[in-house]
Design a protein around this motif. Sequence first.
Motif, short mmCIF file in Angstrom:
data_model
loop_
_atom_site.label_atom_id
_atom_site.label_comp_id
_atom_site.label_asym_id
_atom_site.label_seq_id
_atom_site.Cartn_x
_atom_site.Cartn_y
_atom_site.Cartn_z
N PRO A 171 0.80 -1.23 0.00
CA PRO A 171 0.00 0.00 0.00
C PRO A 171 0.84 1.28 0.00
CG PRO A 171 -0.94 -1.61 1.51
CD PRO A 171 0.37 -2.18 1.04
N ALA A 172 1.92 1.28 0.78
CA ALA A 172 2.78 2.47 0.83
C ALA A 172 3.45 2.72 -0.51
CB ALA A 172 3.84 2.31 1.92
N GLU A 173 3.81 1.63 -1.22
CA GLU A 173 4.44 1.77 -2.53
C GLU A 173 3.45 2.35 -3.54
OE1 GLU A 173 7.07 -0.91 -5.69
OE2 GLU A 173 5.88 -1.89 -4.13
N ARG A 174 2.20 1.91 -3.48
CA ARG A 174 1.19 2.45 -4.39
C ARG A 174 0.94 3.93 -4.10
NH1 ARG A 174 -2.19 1.62 -8.09
NH2 ARG A 174 -1.64 -0.58 -8.31
N ARG A 175 0.83 4.28 -2.83
CA ARG A 175 0.60 5.70 -2.50
C ARG A 175 1.74 6.55 -3.02
NH1 ARG A 175 -1.26 3.58 2.48
NH2 ARG A 175 0.76 4.01 3.45
N GLY A 176 2.98 6.08 -2.83
CA GLY A 176 4.14 6.83 -3.30
C GLY A 176 4.17 6.94 -4.81
N ALA A 177 3.81 5.85 -5.51
CA ALA A 177 3.81 5.85 -6.97
C ALA A 177 2.78 6.83 -7.52
CB ALA A 177 3.53 4.43 -7.49
N GLU A 178 1.59 6.83 -6.93
CA GLU A 178 0.54 7.72 -7.40
C GLU A 178 0.86 9.19 -7.09
OE1 GLU A 178 -2.99 6.06 -5.71
OE2 GLU A 178 -3.11 4.45 -7.21
N LEU A 179 1.50 9.41 -5.94
CA LEU A 179 1.90 10.78 -5.60
C LEU A 179 2.96 11.29 -6.58
CD1 LEU A 179 2.01 13.27 -3.80
CD2 LEU A 179 3.57 12.03 -2.29
N ASP A 180 3.96 10.45 -6.86
CA ASP A 180 5.01 10.84 -7.80
C ASP A 180 4.45 11.05 -9.20
OD1 ASP A 180 6.91 10.80 -5.85
OD2 ASP A 180 7.72 8.83 -6.36
N TYR A 181 3.45 10.25 -9.56
CA TYR A 181 2.83 10.38 -10.88
C TYR A 181 2.19 11.77 -11.02
CZ TYR A 181 0.14 9.04 -15.01
OH TYR A 181 -0.37 8.97 -16.28
N ARG A 182 1.51 12.20 -9.97
CA ARG A 182 0.89 13.53 -10.01
C ARG A 182 1.94 14.62 -10.09
NH1 ARG A 182 -2.66 10.95 -6.34
NH2 ARG A 182 -1.52 11.75 -4.55
N LYS A 183 3.05 14.42 -9.39
CA LYS A 183 4.12 15.42 -9.42
C LYS A 183 4.77 15.50 -10.80
CE LYS A 183 5.47 15.18 -4.52
NZ LYS A 183 6.55 14.79 -3.58
N ILE A 184 5.05 14.34 -11.38
CA ILE A 184 5.74 14.29 -12.67
C ILE A 184 4.93 14.97 -13.76
CG2 ILE A 184 6.54 12.75 -14.51
CD1 ILE A 184 7.30 10.73 -12.32
N PHE A 185 3.62 14.73 -13.75
CA PHE A 185 2.78 15.23 -14.84
C PHE A 185 1.88 16.40 -14.42
CE2 PHE A 185 3.69 10.76 -15.84
CZ PHE A 185 4.29 10.93 -17.08
N GLY A 186 2.17 16.97 -13.23
CA GLY A 186 1.37 18.09 -12.76
C GLY A 186 1.43 19.30 -13.67
N ASN A 187 2.62 19.66 -14.11
CA ASN A 187 2.76 20.82 -15.01
C ASN A 187 2.09 20.55 -16.36
OD1 ASN A 187 4.15 22.40 -13.15
ND2 ASN A 187 6.16 21.65 -13.81
N GLU A 215 -3.64 16.34 -4.22
CA GLU A 215 -2.92 16.34 -2.94
C GLU A 215 -1.93 17.50 -2.84
OE1 GLU A 215 -1.08 12.56 -2.37
OE2 GLU A 215 -2.77 11.78 -1.24
N SER A 216 -1.45 17.95 -4.00
CA SER A 216 -0.43 19.01 -4.00
C SER A 216 -1.03 20.40 -3.81
CB SER A 216 0.35 18.97 -5.31
OG SER A 216 -0.53 19.05 -6.42
N MET A 217 -2.34 20.50 -3.74
CA MET A 217 -3.00 21.79 -3.55
C MET A 217 -2.70 22.33 -2.16
SD MET A 217 -7.01 22.61 -4.24
CE MET A 217 -7.58 24.26 -4.59
N THR A 218 -2.24 23.58 -2.07
CA THR A 218 -1.89 24.17 -0.77
C THR A 218 -3.15 24.58 -0.01
OG1 THR A 218 -1.71 26.41 -1.66
CG2 THR A 218 0.29 25.03 -1.70
N ILE A 219 -3.02 24.71 1.29
CA ILE A 219 -4.15 25.13 2.12
C ILE A 219 -4.63 26.52 1.70
CG2 ILE A 219 -4.91 25.57 4.49
CD1 ILE A 219 -4.24 22.62 3.78
N GLN A 220 -3.69 27.36 1.29
CA GLN A 220 -4.05 28.70 0.84
C GLN A 220 -4.99 28.63 -0.38
OE1 GLN A 220 -0.84 31.16 -0.79
NE2 GLN A 220 -1.61 32.88 0.39
#
Length: 376
Positions: free
Chosen positions: A247-263, A316-321
Amino acid sequence: MTASVPPDALGRRVSCGTDYGTVRYVGSVSRTSGIWLGVEWDDPQRGKHDGCYEGTQYFKCRDRTRSCKDSEEGDANRSGDLRGQKWAKEWVWHPKGGSFIRPNKANFGVDFLTAVKDRYGLNDKQDIQYGTENTVVFGTKTVEFVGMDSVAEQQRQVSCHASSPPVDNYFGCKTKMFPSLKRLAINDNKISQWSSINELDKLPSLRSLQCNNNPLMDTEKNPETLIQLIIAKISQLEVLNNCEILPAERRGAELDYRKIFGNDWLEAGGHWDPEKNKPSEEFLAAHPRYPSLCLTLTIKCPEKPEQKPVEKKLPESMTIQKVKGLLYRLFKIPGSELKLSYESSKLEGKEVELDNDLKPLQFYSIESGDCVLVRW
């Protein structure tokens, strides 16, 4: 290479009579004339050597694994019922699993759609459309898959393991034909496009995938990044290349995926505001899972019962602001006056304050299904 040998023959599957194998070498052989195919046979008894001929190593036969039952369990019964048996993997090397054959002895076959076109006299210019559940439309002609109900019933009765021939854009119209497929091996194929991996996410029962030795594996310099991308693209996958996905590996993979393709998402029309979020069709085709990787949160105002709960999808990368900016548009309350916290089923009876405007949602370990509490 002669006209009788396809330009992509190396690595392709072939048949010769009733035997099947994989082409490991195409070229000349010492003391002979013409072109030969070096084939590693599925049945090693069909071969004559390991790819070495008269002192020259033209290709190598790979180590293989076979399933072997624990001796204490006895032999499987003659009906083929293997339920309840204990199985293990054993490494086996076959020194005579390969041989050379002339190209005219090898049948490379054709892909499914080409076979259908040849059968019905269709040309390549006619568009392919997918009709009802068991039909494909070529131009004005409809081709129906007969007996699919029977196939589906057989799939429900077995634990499927499929190994496809060398393909890339193979899945498409066929993916929905395998609703019960649990394990899939596509090693040693010609898969080079991420679209083929995207298509596997449409297999609802797929749990285990093997996809070694494909051109796609060379698209990323870092093997770990490649593994993470595959995990992120196939939501239901539990085992990849014989390794369990924790589960931790999947969470990390999905988080990195969003970071890589966020722009890329932003440039394609993506936006933090759900009302303005309109990513292009091209982006969604390349990253069909990206929208689902956002958090699904329920927003409540516990001190304002007249305000109905609202469900929002936020990255997930959206800031509280930026969350406060979104809430301002919802409730018309200045962000400076808003106080945010969240509650989770994993933190029963406890609220976690979202007290740093510069931190992203992921900083607070917030997950889909959690509830954001808004006070002012």
